[in-house]
Write a protein that holds these residues in place. Sequence first.
Motif: not given
Length: 336
Positions: A137-140, A159-161, A166-167, A184-186
């Motif tokens: 559950n990496v969401a948020a 995948l995390a993004a 937030q990456v 996709g990294a922030d």
Amino acid sequence: MLAVQIADHGGPDVLTPIQVERPNPEGDQVLVRNHWIGINYVDLQHRAGTPYPVALPLVPGTEASGVVEAVGPTGDPSLVGQRVVHFGHLAGVYAELTAVPAANMVLLDDGTPLDVAAAVAIAGTTAHVLVREAVTNVAAKTVAVHAAAGSTGGAVVQLAAADGAQVIALTSSKEKAKVARQLGADHAIPLAAHPDPVADVQEVTGGRGVDIVYDATGRDTFELSLAMLATRGTLVMYGAITGTPPPFRLDRLSGITAPRRTAGSLSLRWASASHYLSDATARAHATHAVLTAVRKGNVTPRIVDRFPLSEAATAHRRLADRSVTGKLLLAATPNP
């Protein structure tokens, strides 16, 4: 048949193309005619004989894709002619033909290109394990990813993004930071240009730190990784490219004795994909999850170069110079 062998540990020049006998599959093994072979950093470690020795002579390699040509005495004859990817074993992969344990093979559908399967087999399934199983559950959540432009680090970023994290990408150069943002990294922090990356992470996170750090670099980044964590954060180690971190006092995870910050109740976890993908069912699930992500556009194979099997030494030199921002493949057949 052509294979590439290591007779003595050393630099890329010890990778020697030789002619060897065609392997005979035993038990439930399948004989795969390899089309594409993935190059991984662990291959360089096996070649060098560090950080742990491997028995020599060795035909190295840990992932490839191709077509089943034969099966062992207890194998399934219906597998002959099937397109497959195989990975996670050290059994003569830098070769035209490999006898593969059945548990290390995953069937592919007709819509999956063999080069794509070889490119994401280890990097993609490792990223799947890190993002979706080692820490759930990496969401948020806010995650930091070392070597974020490499094949595995880049897959972790993607995948995390895609899963809602937030990456923050950590890279060795500004050029790789740009690649990480494209994945996709922030945020992206090139370590060579930032003398205090922990302060940069603190600024990005409003002084809180990150929930998760993914680190395969090892000794050179271990202290940075711990210092970046928020209270109750988790450092996930999945490799030690620069060497094993030195021993440290366990009470440092409490935050009471931390040298730079007061974040506490930290967790340190080592995640080896092989321990999560220990049977055929788990291996197939992870592989198909990654290939689904590829089809959806959430993960890209990022094949940056291809070499003939006989030029494996050149591929190793290319990977060792640390400029690669994607995947290198060997072509095991003349026209795969």
